[in-house]
Design an enzyme around this catalytic site. Sequence first.
Site, PDB file in Angstrom:
ATOM      1  CG  HIS A  54      38.305  78.271  19.318  1.00 57.58           C
ATOM      2  ND1 HIS A  54      38.211  79.387  18.983  1.00 57.58           N
ATOM      3  CD2 HIS A  54      39.343  77.867  20.292  1.00 57.58           C
ATOM      4  CE1 HIS A  54      39.357  79.736  19.292  1.00 57.58           C
ATOM      5  NE2 HIS A  54      40.214  78.881  20.035  1.00 57.58           N
ATOM      6  CG  ASP A  73      36.083  80.752  16.401  1.00 54.45           C
ATOM      7  OD1 ASP A  73      36.761  81.874  16.398  1.00 54.45           O
ATOM      8  OD2 ASP A  73      36.298  80.296  17.239  1.00 54.45           O
TER       9      ASP A  73
HETATM   10  C1  UDX Z   1      42.046  76.641  23.559  1.00 53.17           C
HETATM   11  C2  UDX Z   1      42.936  77.843  24.262  1.00 53.17           C
HETATM   12  O1  UDX Z   1      43.952  77.086  24.734  1.00 53.17           O
HETATM   13  C3  UDX Z   1      42.407  78.611  25.324  1.00 53.17           C
HETATM   14  O2  UDX Z   1      43.414  79.469  25.784  1.00 53.17           O
HETATM   15  C4  UDX Z   1      41.311  79.518  24.576  1.00 53.17           C
HETATM   16  O3  UDX Z   1      40.827  80.573  25.364  1.00 53.17           O
HETATM   17  C5  UDX Z   1      40.330  78.517  23.867  1.00 53.17           C
HETATM   18  O4  UDX Z   1      41.057  77.497  23.156  1.00 53.17           O
HETATM   19  P1  UDX Z   1      41.672  74.969  25.671  1.00 53.17           P
HETATM   20  O5  UDX Z   1      43.389  75.053  25.739  1.00 53.17           O
HETATM   21  O6  UDX Z   1      41.329  73.511  25.622  1.00 53.17           O
HETATM   22  O7  UDX Z   1      41.378  75.946  24.536  1.00 53.17           O
HETATM   23  O8  UDX Z   1      41.230  75.365  27.114  1.00 53.17           O
HETATM   24  P2  UDX Z   1      40.057  76.036  27.578  1.00 53.17           P
HETATM   25  O9  UDX Z   1      39.459  77.359  27.071  1.00 53.17           O
HETATM   26  O10 UDX Z   1      40.034  75.988  28.951  1.00 53.17           O
HETATM   27  O11 UDX Z   1      38.810  74.811  26.865  1.00 53.17           O
HETATM   28  C6  UDX Z   1      38.921  73.589  27.558  1.00 53.17           C
HETATM   29  C7  UDX Z   1      37.512  72.842  27.603  1.00 53.17           C
HETATM   30  O12 UDX Z   1      37.556  71.565  27.460  1.00 53.17           O
HETATM   31  C8  UDX Z   1      36.774  73.536  28.708  1.00 53.17           C
HETATM   32  O13 UDX Z   1      35.391  73.808  28.391  1.00 53.17           O
HETATM   33  C9  UDX Z   1      36.610  72.458  29.869  1.00 53.17           C
HETATM   34  O14 UDX Z   1      35.482  72.513  30.368  1.00 53.17           O
HETATM   35  C10 UDX Z   1      36.478  71.381  29.042  1.00 53.17           C
HETATM   36  N1  UDX Z   1      37.498  70.134  29.542  1.00 53.17           N
HETATM   37  C11 UDX Z   1      39.045  70.228  29.878  1.00 53.17           C
HETATM   38  C12 UDX Z   1      36.813  69.065  30.080  1.00 53.17           C
HETATM   39  O15 UDX Z   1      35.517  69.168  29.715  1.00 53.17           O
HETATM   40  N2  UDX Z   1      37.430  68.125  30.388  1.00 53.17           N
HETATM   41  C13 UDX Z   1      39.163  68.112  30.843  1.00 53.17           C
HETATM   42  O16 UDX Z   1      39.381  67.190  31.326  1.00 53.17           O
HETATM   43  C14 UDX Z   1      39.278  69.258  30.588  1.00 53.17           C
END
Ligand code: UDX
Length: 455
Positions: free
Chosen positions: A20, A111
Site C-alpha cells: 500500500h 489510502d
Molecule cells: C498486498 C496484497 O497482498 C495485494 O494483493 C494488494 O494488491 C496490495 O497489498 P503484497 O502482497 O505485498 O500487497 O503484494 P504486492 O501488491 O505485489 O506488493 C509487493 C511489493 O513489494 C511490490 O511493489 C514489489 O515490487 C515489492 N517486492 C516484493 C520487493 O520489492 N521485493 C520482493 O522480494 C517482493
Amino acid sequence: MGSEAKAGHVLVLPFPSQGHINPLLQFSKRLVSKGVRVTLASATSHLNSMQWQVSYTNFDVEPVFDGVDNGGSETIDEYIERFNANIPRSLAELIDKFSRTADPIKCVVYDSALAWVLDVARSSGVAGCPFFTQPFAVNALYYHYLQGVLKFPLEETAVSLPAMPALEFKDLPSLIYERTSHPAICNLILSQFSNIQDVFYIFCNTFSELEHELEVWMASKWPIKPVGPAIPSMFLDKRLDGDRNYGVSFFKPSTDTCLKWLDSKDPKSVVYISFGSMAALGEDQMAEMAWGVKASNFNFIWVVRESELKKLPTNFSEQTSDKGLVVTWSPQLEVLAHDSVGCFITHCGWNSTLEALSLGVPMVAMPVWTDQPTNAKYVTDVWQVGVRVKANEKGTVTKEEIERCIREVMEGDRSSEIRKSSDKWKKLAIEAADEGGSSDKNVEEFVAKLKAFPS
Ligand code: UDX
C-alpha cells in the site's frame, strides 16, 4: 522543501504495509514533479523506513501516532484497529499545525481503505482524495457486493457484471466471501465506498488503456481518475531526474547478489518467483513449488521471506545451487527489468502484477487471497500476459502443474503469443505515464484544480 510551493500543499497518508505504501509514494513523486508540495504522514512505528526514503526525495515526512510501542507482535487485523483508533487525532493535529503556517494543507490524499480520513480532512476544512491501490476491476466488485448485486453463494457458475468479463467464483476477491477470517481488513476495504460521494477526487493505480470500459463505468458515478502505473519513473518514462531510489522497503533486499547473479545468465532464461510481503504458502505447497521449479530445469530466483524459510524442503538450496538463488527479499523492480528474467511466478498482488505488466514480463499467476484471484483472471484472460495454475481437488498446485505452466510461458507457441501481448502492454504503460499520456494528463488536471482550490 520550503514553503514556496506553486501548486499547493498536499498531505499524503498511506496505510503502512509494503503493497500500500509503494504506489502512494510513487504518486507523491509525480505530484512533486508537477510543482506540488507533498508532506507524507507516516505512522510512528514505520517512521525510520519512511525517513530513509525521504532522504532521497523532495518531500517531507511527519509522524502520526499509531499507538504501537516497540513493534509488538500484532496480527494485521489488530494493527488496523490500533491504527484506526489512534491516527485520526494525530492527523487532525498535523493539519492544524500546518494551518498556522504560510503553506497550509489544501488536500489530504489517503489510502482509500482509510475512509474515515475524509471526516478528519473535512472537519479541518481541507479536501479529501482517496487513492485506490487496487485496480478498477477489484473495486467494482467490492461495490457490486455492497450494493447486493453480487451475492453469495453465486446463483450461476459465472456472474455477468457491467464492463467486466464473465467471472467465476475462483475469480472473485476472497475477502468478500471470507469476511470472518479477516474482519478488520474486510471492513477497511468495504468501507471505502461509505463516503465516496463527498470526495474531491479519486485516484486509482491503473491506467486508462488497461481498464478502459471500467474506467468509463466508474467515472459515470464518481470523479475517479487512473494515474498509474505508480512505478518509479526510472523503470517507465524516465522523466523524473534522480529517481534512482525507488521506495520504502520494510525488508532488506539482496540487491547485489540478485543483480550479479542475473548478469551471469542468458537473456530470458530465469524464472523469478515471489509472493509479495504477506501471502504465505503451506509447507506442502512450498515443496510442490520447489520440485516443480527444479523439474523445469530453468534458472530461478525465489524470494522466500525470512518467516517462510523453514518451510523449504531440506537441502533444496544445496540441490539447486547450480540453477537457483533463494533470497529473503529482492530488489523486485530491478529484477523484473533485467534482461535475464523470462517469467514471473506471482501471487498477483496488484503492485507485482502492474510492475510485471509495465516491464513486459510474462506471468504464471498463482493467486492466494484478497484481490489476487481477480487480478489473475485479467492477467490470463483479458490482458493475456500469462497463464494461471490450476489446483487439484485438494487445493494443491502440484509440481507437475507448476512445471507445465513455467514451460507454457517460457517456450513454445503460446509463449510467443504471451510475449507479444506483454510487449504491447509494456509500451502502453510507458505511454500512459509519459508526458501527455493518459495518466500524466490526469495528474496535470488534478494539479490545475488544486492550484485553483481555495487555501
Ligand atoms: C498486498 C496484497 O497482498 C495485494 O494483493 C494488494 O494488491 C496490495 O497489498 P503484497 O502482497 O505485498 O500487497 O503484494 P504486492 O501488491 O505485489 O506488493 C509487493 C511489493 O513489494 C511490490 O511493489 C514489489 O515490487 C515489492 N517486492 C516484493 C520487493 O520489492 N521485493 C520482493 O522480494 C517482493
